[in-house]
Design a protein around this motif. Structure first.
Motif, mmCIF file in Angstrom:
data_model
loop_
_atom_site.group_PDB
_atom_site.id
_atom_site.type_symbol
_atom_site.label_atom_id
_atom_site.label_comp_id
_atom_site.label_asym_id
_atom_site.label_seq_id
_atom_site.Cartn_x
_atom_site.Cartn_y
_atom_site.Cartn_z
ATOM 1 N N GLN A 117 0.837 -1.208 0.000
ATOM 2 C CA GLN A 117 0.000 0.000 0.000
ATOM 3 C C GLN A 117 0.874 1.260 0.000
ATOM 4 O O GLN A 117 0.556 2.248 -0.693
ATOM 5 N N SER A 118 1.955 1.234 0.737
ATOM 6 C CA SER A 118 2.841 2.405 0.798
ATOM 7 C C SER A 118 3.576 2.615 -0.518
ATOM 8 O O SER A 118 3.790 3.766 -0.937
ATOM 9 N N ALA A 119 3.961 1.529 -1.175
ATOM 10 C CA ALA A 119 4.592 1.666 -2.491
ATOM 11 C C ALA A 119 3.594 2.256 -3.483
ATOM 12 O O ALA A 119 3.942 3.130 -4.294
ATOM 13 N N SER A 120 2.361 1.787 -3.414
ATOM 14 C CA SER A 120 1.300 2.331 -4.274
ATOM 15 C C SER A 120 1.084 3.815 -3.991
ATOM 16 O O SER A 120 1.037 4.641 -4.908
ATOM 17 N N ASP A 121 0.969 4.165 -2.715
ATOM 18 C CA ASP A 121 0.754 5.570 -2.345
ATOM 19 C C ASP A 121 1.914 6.439 -2.811
ATOM 20 O O ASP A 121 1.709 7.564 -3.292
ATOM 21 N N ALA A 122 3.127 5.928 -2.640
ATOM 22 C CA ALA A 122 4.308 6.707 -3.041
ATOM 23 C C ALA A 122 4.281 6.956 -4.543
ATOM 24 O O ALA A 122 4.558 8.067 -5.009
ATOM 25 N N ALA A 123 3.920 5.935 -5.322
ATOM 26 C CA ALA A 123 3.939 6.061 -6.783
ATOM 27 C C ALA A 123 2.840 6.993 -7.277
ATOM 28 O O ALA A 123 3.092 7.928 -8.048
ATOM 29 N N LYS A 124 1.620 6.744 -6.847
ATOM 30 C CA LYS A 124 0.523 7.574 -7.364
ATOM 31 C C LYS A 124 0.600 8.984 -6.796
ATOM 32 O O LYS A 124 0.295 9.966 -7.489
ATOM 33 N N ASP A 180 -2.636 1.496 -13.619
ATOM 34 C CA ASP A 180 -3.628 2.120 -14.508
ATOM 35 C C ASP A 180 -3.560 3.644 -14.390
ATOM 36 O O ASP A 180 -3.606 4.360 -15.393
ATOM 37 N N PHE A 181 -3.457 4.123 -13.164
ATOM 38 C CA PHE A 181 -3.370 5.578 -12.972
ATOM 39 C C PHE A 181 -2.065 6.124 -13.541
ATOM 40 O O PHE A 181 -2.059 7.130 -14.266
ATOM 41 N N LEU A 182 -0.952 5.473 -13.244
ATOM 42 C CA LEU A 182 0.343 5.963 -13.752
ATOM 43 C C LEU A 182 0.315 6.042 -15.283
ATOM 44 O O LEU A 182 0.904 6.955 -15.877
ATOM 45 N N ASN A 183 -0.382 5.090 -15.904
ATOM 46 C CA ASN A 183 -0.442 5.071 -17.372
ATOM 47 C C ASN A 183 -1.218 6.242 -17.950
ATOM 48 O O ASN A 183 -1.097 6.541 -19.136
ATOM 49 N N THR A 184 -2.040 6.902 -17.128
ATOM 50 C CA THR A 184 -2.794 8.064 -17.633
ATOM 51 C C THR A 184 -1.973 9.346 -17.534
ATOM 52 O O THR A 184 -2.368 10.368 -18.097
ATOM 53 N N VAL A 185 -0.866 9.316 -16.796
ATOM 54 C CA VAL A 185 -0.062 10.526 -16.587
ATOM 55 C C VAL A 185 0.940 10.654 -17.739
ATOM 56 O O VAL A 185 1.681 9.709 -18.032
ATOM 57 N N THR A 186 0.939 11.801 -18.387
ATOM 58 C CA THR A 186 1.752 11.983 -19.592
ATOM 59 C C THR A 186 2.996 12.825 -19.314
ATOM 60 O O THR A 186 3.021 13.619 -18.364
ATOM 61 N N LEU A 216 -4.002 -7.370 -3.177
ATOM 62 C CA LEU A 216 -2.764 -6.579 -3.298
ATOM 63 C C LEU A 216 -2.358 -6.454 -4.764
ATOM 64 O O LEU A 216 -1.883 -5.398 -5.205
ATOM 65 N N LYS A 217 -2.551 -7.532 -5.528
ATOM 66 C CA LYS A 217 -2.249 -7.453 -6.963
ATOM 67 C C LYS A 217 -3.179 -6.447 -7.648
ATOM 68 O O LYS A 217 -2.756 -5.691 -8.534
ATOM 69 N N GLN A 218 -4.439 -6.432 -7.226
ATOM 70 C CA GLN A 218 -5.407 -5.480 -7.777
ATOM 71 C C GLN A 218 -4.993 -4.040 -7.427
ATOM 72 O O GLN A 218 -5.111 -3.134 -8.261
ATOM 73 N N ARG A 219 -4.499 -3.846 -6.226
ATOM 74 C CA ARG A 219 -4.036 -2.516 -5.808
ATOM 75 C C ARG A 219 -2.891 -2.040 -6.711
ATOM 76 O O ARG A 219 -2.849 -0.878 -7.138
ATOM 77 N N ILE A 220 -1.969 -2.948 -6.982
ATOM 78 C CA ILE A 220 -0.860 -2.597 -7.872
ATOM 79 C C ILE A 220 -1.385 -2.292 -9.269
ATOM 80 O O ILE A 220 -0.981 -1.308 -9.904
ATOM 81 N N ALA A 221 -2.319 -3.119 -9.750
ATOM 82 C CA ALA A 221 -2.862 -2.913 -11.102
ATOM 83 C C ALA A 221 -3.574 -1.559 -11.213
ATOM 84 O O ALA A 221 -3.414 -0.838 -12.215
ATOM 85 N N LYS A 222 -4.339 -1.205 -10.177
ATOM 86 C CA LYS A 222 -5.036 0.095 -10.208
ATOM 87 C C LYS A 222 -4.032 1.245 -10.187
ATOM 88 O O LYS A 222 -4.231 2.281 -10.817
ATOM 89 N N THR A 223 -2.961 1.056 -9.442
ATOM 90 C CA THR A 223 -1.912 2.092 -9.388
ATOM 91 C C THR A 223 -1.260 2.249 -10.757
ATOM 92 O O THR A 223 -1.042 3.379 -11.227
ATOM 93 N N ILE A 233 -2.163 17.220 -10.192
ATOM 94 C CA ILE A 233 -3.523 16.677 -10.193
ATOM 95 C C ILE A 233 -3.741 15.860 -8.911
ATOM 96 O O ILE A 233 -2.801 15.665 -8.144
ATOM 97 N N ASP A 234 -4.966 15.414 -8.703
ATOM 98 C CA ASP A 234 -5.246 14.573 -7.538
ATOM 99 C C ASP A 234 -5.008 13.109 -7.879
ATOM 100 O O ASP A 234 -5.384 12.638 -8.952
ATOM 101 N N ALA A 235 -4.416 12.395 -6.940
ATOM 102 C CA ALA A 235 -4.273 10.944 -7.104
ATOM 103 C C ALA A 235 -5.590 10.284 -6.727
ATOM 104 O O ALA A 235 -6.300 10.773 -5.854
ATOM 105 N N PRO A 236 -5.937 9.191 -7.394
ATOM 106 C CA PRO A 236 -7.142 8.455 -6.993
ATOM 107 C C PRO A 236 -6.975 7.924 -5.576
ATOM 108 O O PRO A 236 -5.905 7.455 -5.202
#
Lengths: 168, 168
Positions: free
Chosen positions: B58-65, B98-104, B89-96, B74-77
């Motif tokens: 969760q902390s790695a996800s929070d740090a990345a997004k 997905d968000f990173l992929n929207t950032v250009t 946990l795999k779903q959490r990484i996948a959602k993270t 912008i706001d992180a989801p």
């Protein structure tokens, strides 16, 4: 000033190595206060088939000086992995920092696009400086710094995230 | 193309998160083959006062997004830290991811010089994007990814450096 590959590499690793040196001081201070053997910490690892504590420091040093040297197109100073005590490990970090301090932003200008090759047991890989830094050098560097921290934490040394990140 | 703060952040974290997801697969596969309880891994930590395995993910996800969002302005989801199983946990990484992929890269143009503030219990700190990335976000991100790896390694999961670094 635009963001440069120097900004993304040398100062990042210098800061983390400085924090790591302070973490070693904390480990020695606590172990001494608790009359614990320092060799217990030196020999510590997280799994039986993992290499012990000095290897993590030596690998962090190698990752940092190797990265700076490769990006600058110069040779890194050779540092034989002979350290077996905390003062020697601190000295290894200090020598690494001394070298990093000699590497200038100008030496790294354009390094993101320069090609170089890295030899592995299973072949040779060609990288640009950018791919080398972000795909290999930086993750590898933080891997060993964090593992050193994790080993000490596992052995009961009172460390917190701010010891790792350093003062803001 | 010059090296940009996007190059130094989003793809670096995406790659490491993808590797982390594969590491979770390896842990589940080995534990299942050895008829070990997965909850033993979920509850694992390296020291009694450390937070357990899901916290590291969760902390790695929070740090990345959080890093990508802050640099993009912008706001992180929001992702409530409710994960307690490997699929979650795999779903959490996948959602993270997905968000990173929207950032250009365009959203991060000039982020190195933009000021923003980070609130801590003991006060507010102002950073440029560059200082935020290299002094805080990237070390903090790798700290948690490596600690997750170290916990699994400590619990006997057969992992090596290449699982952490990913295929060259």
């Amino acid at each position: 000033m635009a963001y440069s590959i120097y900004d993304a590499s040398v100062p990042v690793m210098s800061r983390a190595l400085g924090n790591l040196s302070n973490i070693l001081d904390k480990a020695v201070a606590q172990a001494t206060a608790e009359k614990r053997s320092l060799s217990e910490l030196i020999e510590a690892k997280l799994a039986p088939d993992m290499r012990p504590f000095p290897f993590q420091i030596q690998s962090a040093s190698d990752a940092a000086k190797g990265c700076a040297a490769r990006l600058a197109g110069i040779d890194a100073p050779s540092m034989p992995d002979t350290e077996t005590t905390f003062p020697e490990l601190k000295q290894r970090i200090a020598k690494t920092l001394d070298f990093l301090n000699t590497v200038t932003p100008a030496q790294l200008a354009g390094a993101e696009a320069r090609q170089s090759a890295l030899k592995f047991p299973n072949g040779e890989f060609k990288f640009t400086g950018q791919d080398f830094l972000t795909g290999f050098a930086l993750p590898n560097f933080f891997f060993h710094v964090t593992t050193a921290y994790a080993i000490l934490r596992h052995k009961g040394i009172a460390l917190g995230k701010m010891d790792f990140l350093g003062a803001a």
